[in-house]
Design a protein around this motif. Structure first.
Motif, PDB file in Angstrom:
ATOM      1  N   ASP A 182      32.441 -34.515  28.245  1.00 42.13           N
ATOM      2  CA  ASP A 182      31.080 -35.044  28.233  1.00 42.13           C
ATOM      3  C   ASP A 182      30.176 -34.249  27.285  1.00 42.13           C
ATOM      4  OD1 ASP A 182      31.995 -36.880  30.085  1.00 42.13           O
ATOM      5  OD2 ASP A 182      31.006 -35.915  31.797  1.00 42.13           O
ATOM      6  N   GLU A 183      30.342 -32.940  27.267  1.00 36.97           N
ATOM      7  CA  GLU A 183      29.530 -32.102  26.371  1.00 36.97           C
ATOM      8  C   GLU A 183      29.870 -32.378  24.910  1.00 36.97           C
ATOM      9  OE1 GLU A 183      26.712 -29.230  25.107  1.00 36.97           O
ATOM     10  OE2 GLU A 183      26.933 -30.485  26.872  1.00 36.97           O
ATOM     11  N   ILE A 184      31.140 -32.563  24.610  1.00 37.46           N
ATOM     12  CA  ILE A 184      31.543 -32.889  23.237  1.00 37.46           C
ATOM     13  C   ILE A 184      30.946 -34.229  22.824  1.00 37.46           C
ATOM     14  CG2 ILE A 184      33.524 -33.513  21.788  1.00 37.46           C
ATOM     15  CD1 ILE A 184      35.076 -31.276  23.324  1.00 37.46           C
ATOM     16  N   GLU A 185      30.958 -35.207  23.713  1.00 39.11           N
ATOM     17  CA  GLU A 185      30.345 -36.507  23.412  1.00 39.11           C
ATOM     18  C   GLU A 185      28.846 -36.361  23.178  1.00 39.11           C
ATOM     19  OE1 GLU A 185      31.585 -39.603  22.699  1.00 39.11           O
ATOM     20  OE2 GLU A 185      33.411 -38.409  22.613  1.00 39.11           O
ATOM     21  N   ARG A 186      28.188 -35.513  23.982  1.00 37.66           N
ATOM     22  CA  ARG A 186      26.753 -35.281  23.803  1.00 37.66           C
ATOM     23  C   ARG A 186      26.486 -34.668  22.429  1.00 37.66           C
ATOM     24  NH1 ARG A 186      23.293 -31.775  23.168  1.00 37.66           N
ATOM     25  NH2 ARG A 186      24.683 -30.019  23.471  1.00 37.66           N
ATOM     26  N   ILE A 187      27.313 -33.706  22.037  1.00 36.54           N
ATOM     27  CA  ILE A 187      27.161 -33.050  20.728  1.00 36.54           C
ATOM     28  C   ILE A 187      27.349 -34.070  19.606  1.00 36.54           C
ATOM     29  CG2 ILE A 187      28.262 -31.405  19.148  1.00 36.54           C
ATOM     30  CD1 ILE A 187      28.839 -29.678  21.701  1.00 36.54           C
ATOM     31  N   LYS A 188      28.394 -34.888  19.710  1.00 34.39           N
ATOM     32  CA  LYS A 188      28.656 -35.893  18.671  1.00 34.39           C
ATOM     33  C   LYS A 188      27.505 -36.885  18.583  1.00 34.39           C
ATOM     34  CE  LYS A 188      32.792 -37.587  19.489  1.00 34.39           C
ATOM     35  NZ  LYS A 188      34.213 -37.916  19.718  1.00 34.39           N
ATOM     36  N   ASN A 189      27.023 -37.373  19.720  1.00 36.20           N
ATOM     37  CA  ASN A 189      25.910 -38.328  19.707  1.00 36.20           C
ATOM     38  C   ASN A 189      24.652 -37.719  19.111  1.00 36.20           C
ATOM     39  OD1 ASN A 189      27.407 -40.417  20.816  1.00 36.20           O
ATOM     40  ND2 ASN A 189      26.885 -39.863  22.903  1.00 36.20           N
ATOM     41  N   ALA A 190      24.371 -36.465  19.438  1.00 40.79           N
ATOM     42  CA  ALA A 190      23.190 -35.791  18.889  1.00 40.79           C
ATOM     43  C   ALA A 190      23.325 -35.629  17.377  1.00 40.79           C
ATOM     44  CB  ALA A 190      22.987 -34.433  19.560  1.00 40.79           C
ATOM     45  N   GLU A 191      24.505 -35.255  16.922  1.00 41.71           N
ATOM     46  CA  GLU A 191      24.717 -35.060  15.480  1.00 41.71           C
ATOM     47  C   GLU A 191      24.615 -36.392  14.735  1.00 41.71           C
ATOM     48  OE1 GLU A 191      25.381 -33.222  11.804  1.00 41.71           O
ATOM     49  OE2 GLU A 191      24.603 -32.515  13.717  1.00 41.71           O
ATOM     50  N   TYR A 192      25.230 -37.448  15.272  1.00 41.30           N
ATOM     51  CA  TYR A 192      25.133 -38.754  14.620  1.00 41.30           C
ATOM     52  C   TYR A 192      23.683 -39.243  14.613  1.00 41.30           C
ATOM     53  CZ  TYR A 192      30.232 -38.957  14.709  1.00 41.30           C
ATOM     54  OH  TYR A 192      31.554 -38.691  14.524  1.00 41.30           O
ATOM     55  N   GLY A 193      22.939 -38.969  15.661  1.00 39.80           N
ATOM     56  CA  GLY A 193      21.528 -39.315  15.689  1.00 39.80           C
ATOM     57  C   GLY A 193      20.746 -38.556  14.629  1.00 39.80           C
ATOM     58  N   ARG A 194      21.047 -37.260  14.487  1.00 42.35           N
ATOM     59  CA  ARG A 194      20.384 -36.448  13.466  1.00 42.35           C
ATOM     60  C   ARG A 194      20.713 -36.976  12.072  1.00 42.35           C
ATOM     61  NH1 ARG A 194      21.156 -33.089   9.785  1.00 42.35           N
ATOM     62  NH2 ARG A 194      23.394 -32.956  10.073  1.00 42.35           N
ATOM     63  N   LEU A 195      21.970 -37.328  11.844  1.00 43.79           N
ATOM     64  CA  LEU A 195      22.371 -37.868  10.541  1.00 43.79           C
ATOM     65  C   LEU A 195      21.667 -39.192  10.257  1.00 43.79           C
ATOM     66  CD1 LEU A 195      26.205 -37.143  10.551  1.00 43.79           C
ATOM     67  CD2 LEU A 195      24.471 -36.061   9.114  1.00 43.79           C
ATOM     68  N   ALA A 196      21.564 -40.048  11.268  1.00 45.57           N
ATOM     69  CA  ALA A 196      20.895 -41.337  11.098  1.00 45.57           C
ATOM     70  C   ALA A 196      19.419 -41.136  10.769  1.00 45.57           C
ATOM     71  CB  ALA A 196      21.054 -42.190  12.351  1.00 45.57           C
ATOM     72  N   ASP A 197      18.764 -40.190  11.443  1.00 45.22           N
ATOM     73  CA  ASP A 197      17.351 -39.907  11.169  1.00 45.22           C
ATOM     74  C   ASP A 197      17.168 -39.396   9.746  1.00 45.22           C
ATOM     75  OD1 ASP A 197      16.757 -40.660  13.745  1.00 45.22           O
ATOM     76  OD2 ASP A 197      16.532 -38.610  14.500  1.00 45.22           O
ATOM     77  N   ALA A 198      18.054 -38.495   9.311  1.00 45.68           N
ATOM     78  CA  ALA A 198      17.958 -37.940   7.958  1.00 45.68           C
ATOM     79  C   ALA A 198      18.197 -39.032   6.916  1.00 45.68           C
ATOM     80  CB  ALA A 198      18.965 -36.796   7.782  1.00 45.68           C
TER      81      ALA A 198
END
Length: 104
Positions: free
Chosen positions: A56-72
């Motif tokens: 679950d923590e790995i999924e949270r990290i991946k989702n946060a990173e993909y969100g950051r990439l999408a925002d950038a």
């Protein structure tokens, strides 16, 4: 460990599936088997809970990173649009098929 095994074989295997992908598949199979098996020992049950928490923590990290990439990416696209001109039109033409394919 780096430097162990045959580097060419390791690279080819990694191109088939990264270590993360391999571990993700193993985790999903293991958790499915654990959920359908008879009673596990307390130590095993604690390990299963820990493995679920790690997943679950790995999924949270991946989702946060993909969100950051999408925002950038969105910010970069806005900057190009503000500049306008041929570059903005070319970018729109390149992105449109990608976005249509993804259902965006």
């Amino acid at each position: 460990r780096p430097g162990t095994g045959d580097a060419r074989i390791e690279q080819q295997a990694f191109e088939v599936a990264s270590y993360g992908k391999q571990l993700g598949l193993i985790t999903e199979v293991l958790l499915q088997l654990a959920e359908t098996s008879p009673e596990a020992s307390a130590k095993c049950a604690a390990s299963i809970d820990r493995l679920k928490a790690i997943r679950d923590e790995i999924e949270r990290i991946k989702n946060a990173e993909y969100g950051r990439l999408a925002d950038a990416l969105a910010e970069q696209v806005r900057a190009i649009q503000q500049h306008g001109g041929a570059k903005a039109a070319a970018l729109a033409a390149r992105l449109r098929p990608l976005l249509e394919r993804s259902g965006a």
